[in-house]
Design an enzyme around this catalytic site. Sequence first.
Site, PDB file in Angstrom:
ATOM      1  N   GLY A  76      -0.783  -3.971   1.646  1.00  0.00           N
ATOM      2  CA  GLY A  76      -1.518  -4.872   0.774  1.00  0.00           C
ATOM      3  C   GLY A  76      -0.701  -5.277  -0.430  1.00  0.00           C
ATOM      4  CB  ALA A  77      -0.096  -4.967  -3.425  1.00  0.00           C
ATOM      5  CD  GLU A  80       3.044   2.139  -6.017  1.00  0.00           C
ATOM      6  OE1 GLU A  80       3.230   3.343  -5.786  1.00  0.00           O
ATOM      7  OE2 GLU A  80       2.557   1.352  -5.182  1.00  0.00           O
ATOM      8  CG  ASN A  81       8.098  -2.386  -5.787  1.00  0.00           C
ATOM      9  OD1 ASN A  81       8.321  -1.459  -5.040  1.00  0.00           O
ATOM     10  ND2 ASN A  81       7.629  -3.546  -5.360  1.00  0.00           N
ATOM     11  CG  HIS A 133      -4.407   0.392  -5.948  1.00  0.00           C
ATOM     12  ND1 HIS A 133      -5.173   1.477  -5.620  1.00  0.00           N
ATOM     13  CD2 HIS A 133      -3.172   0.658  -5.454  1.00  0.00           C
ATOM     14  CE1 HIS A 133      -4.454   2.358  -4.958  1.00  0.00           C
ATOM     15  NE2 HIS A 133      -3.220   1.879  -4.838  1.00  0.00           N
ATOM     16  CD  GLU A 134      -0.456  -1.893  -5.517  1.00  0.00           C
ATOM     17  OE1 GLU A 134       0.372  -1.022  -5.834  1.00  0.00           O
ATOM     18  OE2 GLU A 134      -1.157  -1.796  -4.488  1.00  0.00           O
ATOM     19  CG  HIS A 164       0.117   2.897  -8.073  1.00  0.00           C
ATOM     20  ND1 HIS A 164      -0.043   4.247  -7.862  1.00  0.00           N
ATOM     21  CD2 HIS A 164      -0.276   2.289  -6.918  1.00  0.00           C
ATOM     22  CE1 HIS A 164      -0.503   4.456  -6.640  1.00  0.00           C
ATOM     23  NE2 HIS A 164      -0.667   3.290  -6.050  1.00  0.00           N
ATOM     24  CD  GLU A 192       4.734   4.200  -1.520  1.00  0.00           C
ATOM     25  OE1 GLU A 192       4.003   5.185  -1.422  1.00  0.00           O
ATOM     26  OE2 GLU A 192       4.512   3.269  -2.310  1.00  0.00           O
ATOM     27  CD  GLU A 214      -0.944   5.084  -3.073  1.00  0.00           C
ATOM     28  OE1 GLU A 214      -1.941   4.456  -3.492  1.00  0.00           O
ATOM     29  OE2 GLU A 214       0.197   4.624  -3.099  1.00  0.00           O
TER      30      GLU A 214
END
Length: 883
Positions: free
Chosen positions: A283-284, A286-287, A319-320, A323, A144, A342
């Site tokens: 930060g991370a 979400e794949n 958060h991830e 997603h 991303e 987001e």
Amino acid sequence: MDIARTPATPDGNVEMADAAVEPKDPPEIRREDYRPFAWLVPEIRLDFELGLDSTRVRAKLTVAHNDKAPHSPTIRLNGDGIVPTSVTVDGSPTQAYAMDGDDLILTLDGKAHEIGIETEIDPSANSQLMGLYASSGMLCTQCESEGFRRITFFPDRPDVLSTYTVRMSGPKDQFPILLCNGNKVATGEDGDTHWAEWHDPWPKPSYLFALVAGDLVARSDSFTTMNGREVELNVWVREGDLDRTEHAMESLKRSMKWDEETFGREYDLDLYNIVAVSDFNMGAMENKGLNVFNTKYVLADPETATDGDFDGVEGVIGHEYFHNWSGNRITCRDWFQLSLKEGFTVLRDQLFSQDMGSEPVKRIEDVRVLRAAQFPEDSGPLAHPIRPDSYREISNFYTATVYNKGAEVIRMMRTMAGEEAFRKGTDLYFDRHDGEAATCEDFIKAIEDGVGLDLTQFRLWYSQAGTPKIVVDLSHEGEEAVLKLTQMVPVTPGQGDKKPMPIPLKIALFDRDSGTHSGEQLIILDKASDTFRFAGFADKPVLSINRTFSAPVTIQRDTLRSDLVFLAQNDDDPFARYEAMQDLMVGHLVAASKGELSDSEREAGHIDIVGALRSVIEDEALDDLMRGELLLMPSQTYLAEQMSAADPARIHEEREALKRVIGCELQDEMHALYDRAATLPFSHSAEAKGARKLKTLILTYAAAHDPQKAAELAAHQYDGSDNMTDRQGALMVLTGIDSAERTGKLLDFYNRYQGNALVIDKWFALQASSLHPKVIEHVKALADHPDFTLKNPNRVRSLFMAFAGNPHGFHAADGEGYRLIADLILELDPINAQTAARFVPALGRWRKLEPGRSALMREQLERIAAAPKLSRDTFEQVTRSLG
């Protein structure tokens, strides 16, 4: 994706391995030009022969005409710095293709085909950390927003959804663990090489593709979903980091349970993997089924992580995971819709963190971040709506506006609808658009239909930039309180006259004598100006407005200082009480910094502020987490934002003066509070966390009043600490004091944690954000330290982002702080353009400063703009900042 989180307020030779030359004036991409892609890619098969210096990628794309788009005989497959070594169509080699810049253009005769493309890439040379790259001997990806095109040729846009089947092979000793999206379906060995095949049954865009290969170990667990399916959970890390993953795993399980209970969302694969990577721009990420995380948001134990770090891990893990539905199952049609996933997911992680901890404290923390990062963005040259109309480089729009303001806009919908009705709207959204690439409008319409609200006017929040200002006038007529509200949305770049927007404001009217109110009310200001009348008030009440921060606006009102003291002592809404305390100090400090206070007015202000703070210390109904928020002074950066031509040196001087007064006048009460807090043993309870918070806060006041005594107390806290929160808090105070204790404890901290990258990041950041008079010299010396490198984004941010967020050093009168950041940007840009570009906004605030510093800051922006071969990331940020 989670942008790399940093605190809202802070109290060598490098190989240019991946220095791709970008056009200095890249084309503008406009939202209104969106067209569906002419070809569908329902399936893609990828075969990776993995190597750190050479990885061969074979891709097979099944393509077919898109009936929802005009027919095109050609297909454009995006690339970035890669070349095809072979191209086939329907199994036969072909030369019927052309290169258009980095993109591959194929002409196809029929309605459906299979395209085969082979590429070879060098992950070790990928210093931009986008696409497939090497990190400390392992391979990982970040796609991303447009990283997949650095791996193979593909229509790299979020509205092209495909099911992925991936085969990975590589040396067993080098890459014993092979991970990809979805579920593992087969494995095998061939001598020294082994392979694994993965299949993700859920169609996804290319930006959600992920691959990791390396020598990793896992903390494993499982979660049983609400419908009885068992999901295997793994947190993958380096061998020596395994004992710091328990909190991450527990956070994941809490996230899964919360999302089922609160939003009705159940996980949809047999496997959920998290991998911690030390080199990561964000930060991370979400794949689908394989979240790749910055180590900062996975690794935590009491010895090496602060309470804030623990909260950060929990929030980012949540958060991830969230997603999976708000981003993966429903993704973005195009990158202009970024806030669709987001903004909504930030709101979801905020609500999750509120439920896991203190709701009012979390709300205050989120508002503080918004004001520190997004409000300045909204009032500066980089202002843009949460759904932008155009961009030149999409990575520059991973902003606080898209994330944090986007969350606040959706929170307003929730406030107006009520929690139960809002849940009906989100259920409709998930049901209606599951498996689609959707738009912000799709989300609004689902909330509208599910809740029964008319959000026609509310849509302006998505298209208008700028933070609305609400002018408040409360008067008293007979037995009525009369509240007149006027809204103004400021002019922002590219947007002149603004239309009034619906603004939900929670209010309460307090009786002065009893200190109570008859109930909270929600009013909607949807006109440029409106008047609201409230009966039953023999005397003029005290207004509490924007309770819980119900709208992301600024409030302008002529409030008596005595009314602010009243609210700081009596308001039953924690946020409103915090706000009153902040307003009390902000009003005093802004006036003092402008030279508008007489000696008697300054003394009267001190008396009121000290009295209000004393009431906080003495209020036994408060828990210490909330007490700490109420005792916190407004940041220097926030104070500067309240002025049109701020003088950072004068603000610093006045803020330190007030801090000294508070430290002196309340020293007995604060020391008693410190002694009480110091008796609590370490635990993760709210009570213990609050006690640790108070101890460091009290040390900062003591340091302003009596630096040497504070240094001794901080050194004692450092030596007796059994956790990182207390140790780091003590060291933070010591870094700002020129004392023997400072030198000794900094050396001890480094020697104690040498080799632990995340903790050494803290060591760099503490020195760069300190109040020490020689902080610029310290930063320059640290940039030459053997442990510093420009190749690791965490290390760069720990030193230079901490410094750029330190008004005391950054705004040095001679401009040396500005030169330091400009030099960094120019050196870092060829190595990692995304990270370099994120330093530009610090220089973009030149219009807000007094003329001398303003000219010095602008001079550095112009120097950067004149540099040859700037990346498009940095070029766009600099040119927009100059205006």
